[in-house]
Scaffold this active site. Structure first.
Site, PDB file in Angstrom:
ATOM      1  N   GLU A 272       0.917  -1.127   0.093  1.00 42.52           N
ATOM      2  CA  GLU A 272       0.063  -0.061  -0.100  1.00 42.52           C
ATOM      3  C   GLU A 272       0.893   1.133  -0.057  1.00 42.52           C
ATOM      4  OE1 GLU A 272      -3.094   0.264   2.898  1.00 42.52           O
ATOM      5  OE2 GLU A 272      -4.526  -0.328   1.761  1.00 42.52           O
ATOM      6  N   HIS A 293      10.396 -26.330   0.870  1.00 46.03           N
ATOM      7  CA  HIS A 293       9.875 -27.525   0.165  1.00 46.03           C
ATOM      8  C   HIS A 293       8.802 -27.227  -0.778  1.00 46.03           C
ATOM      9  CE1 HIS A 293      12.286 -29.863   3.004  1.00 46.03           C
ATOM     10  NE2 HIS A 293      11.995 -29.021   3.987  1.00 46.03           N
ATOM     11  N   LYS A 404     -13.484   0.483  -2.470  1.00 43.08           N
ATOM     12  CA  LYS A 404     -14.425   0.686  -1.418  1.00 43.08           C
ATOM     13  C   LYS A 404     -15.553   1.192  -1.837  1.00 43.08           C
ATOM     14  CE  LYS A 404     -11.941   1.021   3.056  1.00 43.08           C
ATOM     15  NZ  LYS A 404     -11.290   2.173   3.993  1.00 43.08           N
TER      16      LYS A 404
HETATM   17  O1  LIG Z   1      -9.144   1.325  10.167  1.00 38.21           O
HETATM   18  P1  LIG Z   1      -9.865   1.728   8.886  1.00 38.21           P
HETATM   19  O2  LIG Z   1     -10.376   2.893   8.392  1.00 38.21           O
HETATM   20  O3  LIG Z   1     -11.076   0.687   8.902  1.00 38.21           O
HETATM   21  O4  LIG Z   1      -9.157   1.032   7.516  1.00 38.21           O
HETATM   22  C1  LIG Z   1      -8.692  -0.258   7.283  1.00 38.21           C
HETATM   23  C2  LIG Z   1      -7.976  -0.314   5.944  1.00 38.21           C
HETATM   24  O5  LIG Z   1      -8.964   0.128   4.955  1.00 38.21           O
HETATM   25  C3  LIG Z   1      -8.261   0.374   3.814  1.00 38.21           C
HETATM   26  O6  LIG Z   1      -8.437  -0.816   2.812  1.00 38.21           O
HETATM   27  C4  LIG Z   1      -7.022   1.030   3.581  1.00 38.21           C
HETATM   28  O7  LIG Z   1      -6.519   1.124   2.556  1.00 38.21           O
HETATM   29  C5  LIG Z   1      -5.854   0.199   4.786  1.00 38.21           C
HETATM   30  O8  LIG Z   1      -4.835   1.009   4.776  1.00 38.21           O
HETATM   31  C6  LIG Z   1      -6.722   0.329   6.030  1.00 38.21           C
HETATM   32  O9  LIG Z   1      -5.751  -0.149   6.914  1.00 38.21           O
END
Ligand SMILES: O=P(O)(O)OC[C@H]1O[C@H](O)[C@H](O)[C@@H](O)[C@@H]1O
Length: 436
Positions: A272, A293, A404
């Site tokens: 990331e 292995h 997302k």
């Molecule tokens: O802590 P949050 O806001 O729930 O985010 C959880 C995760 O969500 C996303 O996928 C981000 O790319 C991550 O970097 C992050 O750790």
């Protein structure tokens, strides 16, 4: 902690790094170090992560977990940076590695089986989301809450929430008056292991969280303007230089079962942070000696696009190998499992340059809180250094946001730019039975 870069020099491997290249790079490391120190001094977004060993107040975390400190196990509801730090730490240091269960995925069967297998009355809930909006985390939280209710356990008495100042998770925490810890300012999730984000489950399970911070502090003190004086920067500079030479895959291979999740944590950190602008090493995960292995064949004889990062604790509790009763096994007489895994480590590291392939070694004294804190911090600092050298935006993750947003739109039944892309994407189905 120390790092051995010898097996990744051009004299040992291809791809490899010329000593002259390293000399030139060292000047850029000095400039990058100055930039990093400036960012740390100003608590700038992202760079503030490298101040956590000093900024995190272990006592505040201990106070917050006090009401659930009698719990026998902990269930973490979080994902990515909100889960992997705690998972790595408890897997490495908890007396009972099964005492910390992580619900990061929303695979319904897995969630159901996990909850069915837990005695919820004895299980603390650790809900973590920096943004407070992540769909997987919020959905799992609602499911977990209901499971507690169904079994007649008051979940509001068993919970600690770690989240930002706003968002639905914060609102729920306020609504139910739940004990809440803040996420650290200016620290992306994947850099937050040494904060409330990563330390709540360890604190509940009696792990030495102060020791983790002490180790982090030691690694911070080791940062210096030259890669030759700083193991973290030596690792980062070599990873960067190897990528430039074509090692676009970084396979992390700890020789300790208790460090298996460390590979997962590292993968998020590296991917990331550095996967930007058409570059970044792809993190791969392996476990020594098991994957000797399986994957080692590829690492020694596949494409010349990889470096293997070996990680091991130098000391560990040992198990003697019983006297063999067959002469073909006499070489095992008087040895122990630690001796065997160390021999496998030495042999495998050497096997790579012997095949003209690069290896990097990261060794810690032993797998305890201080050494683990040092390792986590050093890898974060290495990652920040690579970001500086590669000139990418280490602390953002815009490419993740697309998925997302698209998921949220699909669930809500909205028509957006993202859902149009999903509808229109090219398909060539073979063996299709029925369309979804
Ligand atoms: O802590 P949050 O806001 O729930 O985010 C959880 C995760 O969500 C996303 O996928 C981000 O790319 C991550 O970097 C992050 O750790």
């Amino acid at each position: 902690m120390h790092v051995d870069i010898g097996a990744a020099l051009a004299s040992a491997a291809d791809p490899g790094v010329e000593r002259a290249t390293l000399e030139d790079l060292d000047e850029r490391v000095a400039a990058a170090h100055e930039r990093i120190e400036q960012g740390r001094n100003d608590d700038e977004f992202g760079y503030a992560s490298l101040n956590l060993p000093d900024a995190t107040d272990a006592q505040t975390i201990r106070n917050a977990v006090d009401p659930v400190a009698d719990a026998e196990s902990v269930i973490t509801v979080g994902i990515g940076g909100s889960a992997l730090g705690a998972k790595t730490i408890t897997e490495a240091l908890a007396e009972d590695p099964d005492s910390h269960v992580v619900l990061d995925n929303v695979d319904p069967e897995h969630v159901r089986r996990t909850l069915d297998g837990l005695s919820l009355a004895d299980t603390a809930i650790n809900v973590v989301s920096r943004s407070g909006t992540t769909a997987e985390t919020l959905a799992n939280f609602l499911v977990v809450r209901e499971a507690y209710e169904d079994r007649g356990v008051d979940w509001t008495e068993r919970i600690v929430v770690t989240t930002g100042e706003s968002g639905p998770l914060r609102a729920l925490a306020d609504q139910h008056d739940l004990p809440t810890l803040p996420v650290p300012e200016g620290v992306p999730g994947r850099f937050s292991a040494l904060s409330s984000v990563g330390l709540v489950p360890p604190a509940i399970l009696g792990i030495d969280i102060e020791g983790l911070l002490t180790g982090g502090r030691a690694a911070a003190d080791d940062l210096a303007p030259s890669l030759y004086d700083s193991p973290a920067y030596a690792y980062g500079a070599m990873a960067y230089a190897l990528e430039e030479e074509g090692a676009i895959v970084n396979a992390v291979m700890p020789y300790a079962e208790r460090l298996e999740s460390f590979g997962e944590w590292f993968a998020q950190l590296w991917a990331e942070s550095l996967g930007k602008d058409g570059r970044g090493q792809t993190p791969a995960r392996a476990l020594g000696a098991t994957d000797q292995h399986s994957q080692l064949q590829l690492y020694r004889a596949g494409h010349r696009d990889k470096v293997v990062t070996f990680v091991r604790p130098r000391e560990r509790a040992d198990v003697p190998i019983p006297e063999p009763d067959h002469e073909d096994l006499s070489y095992l007489a008087g040895t122990d499992l630690g001796g065997l895994i160390d021999a496998e480590y030495e042999a495998t590291v050497a096997s790579l340059p012997a095949a003209d392939r690069p290896a990097l070694e990261v060794e810690i004294d032993r797998l305890d809180a201080e050494n683990l804190g040092e390792l986590l911090y050093a890898m974060e600092a290495a990652c920040v250094l690579v970001g500086e050298l590669a000139d990418v935006e280490t602390f953002t993750q815009p490419a993740v946001e697309w998925g997302k947003n698209a998921t949220r739109a699909l669930i809500r039944g909205e028509d957006t730019e993202e859902t149009a892309v999903i509808d229109d994407r090219e398909r060539l189905r073979i063996g299709e039975t029925e369309s979804l």
